[in-house]
Write a protein that holds these residues in place. Structure first.
Motif, PDB file in Angstrom:
ATOM      1  N   GLN A 123      -7.877  -3.592  -4.795  1.00 55.95           N
ATOM      2  CA  GLN A 123      -8.097  -2.257  -5.544  1.00 55.95           C
ATOM      3  C   GLN A 123      -7.039  -1.511  -6.138  1.00 55.95           C
ATOM      4  OE1 GLN A 123     -11.632  -0.216  -4.554  1.00 55.95           O
ATOM      5  NE2 GLN A 123     -10.514   0.184  -6.457  1.00 55.95           N
ATOM      6  N   PHE A 124      -5.831  -1.214  -5.836  1.00 55.49           N
ATOM      7  CA  PHE A 124      -4.504  -0.848  -6.371  1.00 55.49           C
ATOM      8  C   PHE A 124      -4.639  -1.390  -7.885  1.00 55.49           C
ATOM      9  CE2 PHE A 124       0.002  -1.250  -7.179  1.00 55.49           C
ATOM     10  CZ  PHE A 124       0.065   0.317  -7.731  1.00 55.49           C
ATOM     11  N   ASN A 165       0.850  -1.271  -0.185  1.00 55.23           N
ATOM     12  CA  ASN A 165       0.067  -0.084  -0.134  1.00 55.23           C
ATOM     13  C   ASN A 165       0.776   1.305   0.041  1.00 55.23           C
ATOM     14  OD1 ASN A 165      -2.994   1.004   1.912  1.00 55.23           O
ATOM     15  ND2 ASN A 165      -2.021   2.055   0.653  1.00 55.23           N
ATOM     16  N   TYR A 166       1.970   1.296   0.861  1.00 57.85           N
ATOM     17  CA  TYR A 166       2.703   2.198   0.934  1.00 57.85           C
ATOM     18  C   TYR A 166       3.610   2.656  -0.332  1.00 57.85           C
ATOM     19  CZ  TYR A 166       6.089   5.756   2.210  1.00 57.85           C
ATOM     20  OH  TYR A 166       6.831   7.001   2.332  1.00 57.85           O
ATOM     21  N   LEU A 167       4.164   1.430  -0.899  1.00 57.21           N
ATOM     22  CA  LEU A 167       4.788   1.743  -2.302  1.00 57.21           C
ATOM     23  C   LEU A 167       4.091   2.189  -3.353  1.00 57.21           C
ATOM     24  CD1 LEU A 167       7.205  -1.646  -2.131  1.00 57.21           C
ATOM     25  CD2 LEU A 167       7.713   0.702  -1.742  1.00 57.21           C
ATOM     26  N   ALA A 168       2.895   1.859  -3.473  1.00 55.54           N
ATOM     27  CA  ALA A 168       1.833   2.195  -4.342  1.00 55.54           C
ATOM     28  C   ALA A 168       1.437   3.751  -4.537  1.00 55.54           C
ATOM     29  CB  ALA A 168       0.414   1.619  -4.177  1.00 55.54           C
ATOM     30  N   LEU A 192       0.521   3.471   8.392  1.00 58.42           N
ATOM     31  CA  LEU A 192      -0.160   2.877   7.410  1.00 58.42           C
ATOM     32  C   LEU A 192      -0.150   1.212   8.061  1.00 58.42           C
ATOM     33  CD1 LEU A 192       0.548   3.066   3.680  1.00 58.42           C
ATOM     34  CD2 LEU A 192      -1.692   2.676   4.773  1.00 58.42           C
ATOM     35  N   ASN A 193       0.979   0.710   8.466  1.00 61.29           N
ATOM     36  CA  ASN A 193       1.097  -0.618   9.135  1.00 61.29           C
ATOM     37  C   ASN A 193       0.255  -0.733  10.543  1.00 61.29           C
ATOM     38  OD1 ASN A 193       2.780  -2.881   8.715  1.00 61.29           O
ATOM     39  ND2 ASN A 193       3.516  -2.530  10.777  1.00 61.29           N
ATOM     40  N   ALA A 194       0.197   0.508  11.158  1.00 56.01           N
ATOM     41  CA  ALA A 194      -0.882   0.418  12.322  1.00 56.01           C
ATOM     42  C   ALA A 194      -2.261   0.196  11.665  1.00 56.01           C
ATOM     43  CB  ALA A 194      -0.619   1.658  12.998  1.00 56.01           C
TER      44      ALA A 194
END
Length: 470
Positions: free
Chosen positions: A292-293, A273-276, A317-319
């Motif tokens: 979804q990505f 999600n973060y890399l996206a 995000l990880n949290a």
């Protein structure tokens, strides 16, 4: 003109060199290539560019494969290894020599170095001057004895090589700026830029998505592809990633490899999600699934400017992903981490119950494992913590509470009432009982609701831990 996704099935590739670990920049390139293929129902190919034999290592290769597997970026074809394709490259070079699109060059390395020094002294761009390039009416000297030639590509000398980069826009380079680069060394081994061209051709790659450090290679590769009569793929060059401090992302910013994020307790879906979002966006969406990505992903919304890594944002995000994760899944992940610490997670305490207490309060799996360890291992509060919180009044209150806990029904409501009764008996406020109780049973002054903690720990363990301090 290059073919488009509408005219050819989409085929992308990720082509790391096993000379180092899979880093964040490489992982983002792999993710975008994978997602574009998935979005268009195409194929994602993994290719290992291992021609740098001196620097390639089995450990680096395994780290790349492990990183791809952990991130869930499954390839459809491969991995293909360039070192296993040497005969194919040499065969194409033989064809090019026969066709006149490549030629042998006997210029010694020392001679080339002297030429470049002279060019620099004259203020010119240092480059090979084409002295062994066959031309109409040009008489070449006889090949020197005992010298094995390199093979050079016969680059066009006029016109421009141009492409519409799917991230950076139109790029044009004059062919006069490019020299006849080496495609095979004197020992016969092909060079990187040549191997890449043959691979992309043979594998039918339609979209080359890679870092913008390859922009300078692209005009050379396009010219070779055109000389071979091959279709030219579409190119998308991703900008670099900067560290938190605004400088180029490097080892000093933290993680050396993607697997370091595994070690540091991140969930792969959070990293994906973060890399996206590193250089690509879809409206204001922050937290979204891999599926979804893929549905949203396109190359039109990749920014050509550098993306900046933000560790704080990744932790946030990880949290979010930890909060939404299944308790049984998290319990299994924590059990594995505790086992690596040589802590036995099978002590009778429900790991799922502990995870449920803490997953809203931690940023990564290591912090979650730290919390769970207090429930399953022996706890030894620091002497200063004991001195601060386990005072004589506190011990007296805990002794009274201990008697109640030996007989009370073991559920949160009954445990909460036992604590309230103890407070009333000793004329104390909640923190004056709850904090010493936390220190006695878990060794720390802050925990989730103490009645919930006691319920999960169980009567036998709570009483035993209280007895050690009473």
């Amino acid at each position: 003109m290059p073919a488009t996704p509408a005219s050819r099935p989409v085929r992308t590739r990720f082509a790391p060199s096993p000379t180092g670990y899979l880093h964040i920049g490489g992982a983002r390139t792999a993710l975008f290539s994978w997602a574009y293929a998935r979005r268009h129902g195409g194929a994602f190919i993994l290719r290992i560019e291992d021609t740098d034999v001196a620097r390639s290592t089995p450990a680096a290769l395994q780290a790349i494969l492990d990183g791809m597997r952990w991130l869930g970026l499954a390839h459809d074809e491969g991995p293909f290894y360039q070192m296993q394709r040497m005969e194919r490259y040499k065969d194409v070079i033989r064809q090019m020599l026969a066709a006149g699109t490549a030629y042998p060059c006997y210029m010694a390395a020392e001679e080339l170095d002297r030429l470049r020094e002279e060019q620099r002294a004259r203020g010119e761009k240092p480059r090979y001057d084409g002295r062994w390039r066959p031309e109409a009416g040009k008489i070449l000297p006889p090949p020197p004895e005992g010298v094995q030639p390199v093979v050079r590509f016969r680059n066009p000398t006029t016109g421009v090589v141009a492409w519409d980069d799917l991230v950076k826009g139109r790029i044009e380079i004059g062919n006069a700026e490019l020299d006849d680069f080496i495609i095979a060394r004197a020992d016969g081994t092909p060079t990187y830029n040549f191997c890449v061209v043959v691979d992309d051709w043979d594998m039918g790659i339609t979209h080359v998505i890679r870092g913008d450090d390859h922009v300078n290679n692209t005009p050379r590769q396009i010219n070779v592809l055109q000389a071979l009569g091959a279709e030219v793929p579409l190119y998308a060059h991703l900008s670099m990633i900067l560290g938190d401090d605004g400088t180029k992302l490097s080892k000093r910013h933290g993680a050396v490899s993607v697997m370091q994020y595994f070690d540091d307790g991140y969930l792969p879906e959070a990293v994906i999600n973060y890399l996206a979002r590193l250089g690509w966006s879809h409206g204001d969406a922050e937290v979204f699934s891999r599926q979804q990505f893929v549905e949203w992903f396109d190359l039109d919304h990749i920014t050509p400017s550098a993306a900046q890594f933000n560790t704080e944002k990744l932790n946030w995000l990880n949290a979010q992903y930890l909060k939404k994760a299944d308790d049984a899944f998290l319990a299994a992940e924590v059990a594995n981490r505790l086992a690596r610490r040589e802590v036995d997670p099978e002590t009778g305490v429900s790991l799922e119950a502990v995870v449920a207490l803490y997953k809203d309060r931690v940023a990564n799996l290591n912090e979650l494992a730290d919390a769970v360890e207090l429930f399953v291992a022996e706890v030894h509060p620091a002497p200063e913590v004991i001195g601060q919180h386990l005072t004589e009044p506190a011990r007296a209150a805990l002794a009274s509470l201990r008697r109640r806990l030996a007989e009370v029904a073991w559920d949160k409501a009954a445990l909460a009432q036992a604590i309230k009764d103890t407070m009333a008996e000793h004329s104390l406020k909640m923190p004056q009982v709850a904090i010493p109780l936390r220190v006695a049973v878990l060794g720390v002054a802050q925990t989730p609701a103490i009645d919930a903690v006691l319920e999960v720990l169980g009567r036998e363990r709570v009483l035993a831990r209280l007895d050690r301090h009473l």
